[in-house]
Design an enzyme around this catalytic site. Sequence first.
Site, mmCIF file in Angstrom:
data_model
loop_
_atom_site.group_PDB
_atom_site.id
_atom_site.type_symbol
_atom_site.label_atom_id
_atom_site.label_comp_id
_atom_site.label_asym_id
_atom_site.label_seq_id
_atom_site.Cartn_x
_atom_site.Cartn_y
_atom_site.Cartn_z
ATOM 1 N N CYS A 43 0.839 -1.207 0.000
ATOM 2 C CA CYS A 43 0.000 0.000 0.000
ATOM 3 C C CYS A 43 0.875 1.259 0.000
ATOM 4 C CB CYS A 43 -0.913 0.008 1.229
ATOM 5 S SG CYS A 43 -2.149 -1.292 1.150
ATOM 6 N N CYS B 269 -3.675 0.237 -3.209
ATOM 7 C CA CYS B 269 -4.197 0.615 -1.894
ATOM 8 C C CYS B 269 -3.306 1.695 -1.292
ATOM 9 C CB CYS B 269 -4.284 -0.606 -0.972
ATOM 10 S SG CYS B 269 -2.750 -1.535 -0.822
#
Length: 303
Positions: free
Chosen positions: A122, A204
Site C-alpha cells: 500500500c 491501496c
Amino acid sequence: MDPESEEKPCCNLSKKVKIGLGILCVLVVVAIVVVVVVVVLKLGQAHTHKEWNGTGTTPHFSDIILGRCYTYTQIEQPELSQKDCQEIVKAFQNAFLSKDPCSSREKDYQPLLNLTSQTIPCGKVVFWSKAGELAHQYTRVQREMFTLEDTLLGYMADGLSWCGDAGSSDMNYQSCPHPRKDCRNNTVSVFWDTVSKRFAKSACGTVQVVLNGSYSNTFDKNSTFGRVEIYNLRPEKVPTLQAWVMRDLEGLPSHTCSSSLINDLKLILEERKIAFTCQDDYRPLRLLQCVRNPEHQSCRSVM
Ligand code: N1C
C-alpha cells in the site's frame, strides 16, 4: 577380332557420362522443385497476414518476454521465483495467436493475468501519463515504488509490439493494427487497458500520478490514466491521489495545478470519493530532471 572395333573404353566412358548427366538432371529438377515450394510457401505465408498501419510484432518477441520473465522473477523480484515463465509465455501467446488482432478482448488475457498475480504494498503505486520516462527514473531510484512497468507483466511487455492473425498460427512480424488508423480493440491496446485496470483495482493507500505540465493535454480523458485507471481505483482502499505536474526544464509551461484540465481530474476523483492533492514541479522529480541537465538555470536553486 579387330581391336579398333572394340568400342568398350568409349562406351564405358559415355555410360558414366550418361549416368552423371542423369544424376545432374535429377538434382537440378529437385533443386527447382524445392525453390518453387519454398517461394510458394513464403508467398502463401505473406498473404495470410493482413496489412495494417502499425508496427509489426517485435522480432524475437517470445524470446524477449521469456528472458524478461526470468530476469524479473529470478533477479529483480526473487520472491516471485516460483512463477512458471514457460507457462506465462504460452498464456501470453495464446491470448492473441490465431485470433483477429482487431477483436481482442479482456478475457483473452485472463489466463495470463491469473499466472502473473503480484501484490504491491500500500502507498507505493505510481501512475503516469505522457511522463513515463520521468516516472520510471523515479521508481528506479525509489526502489520500493512501482509503476506498472515495475510489475512482472508491465516489465515483460514494455515497449513491445505483438499481434497474430485469424488465418494463421504465426505472429505477424510485418504489421499490426494501429489504434487510430485501424482499430481501437487491437491486441496491444486491449492488453494495456486490461493490465492497467488490474493495477488500479489492486492499488491501496495513497497513490501518485506523474503528469506532464509541458504537454497540451496534461490530463487527457482519453488516455489510459484518464479513461481506465482513475475509474478503477477503489475508494474504500485509496483515500487520496497525489498529482505531480512536472514541466520539462526546456519545455513551455503549458499547465500547472491551477489549470482547468487538472480541475477536471479533481472533480472526477471527488465524485468518486477520493481526495485529490496536486503539486507543481515536485522536488524529488525536479532533482532527477536536474541530474540530466545540471547547468540549467532552474536547477541552480534546486540543488
Ligand atoms: O495512456 P497513458 O499514457 O495515460 O498510459 C499510462 C498509464 C500509466 O499509469 C500505466 O499504469 O497507463 C499504464 N500504461 C502503461 O504502463 C504502459 N506502458 C507502456 C499504459 N500504457 C503503457 N504503455 C504504452 O504507452 C501503450 O502502448 C500505451 O498506448 C502508451 C500510453 O502512454 P501515454 O499516452 O503516455
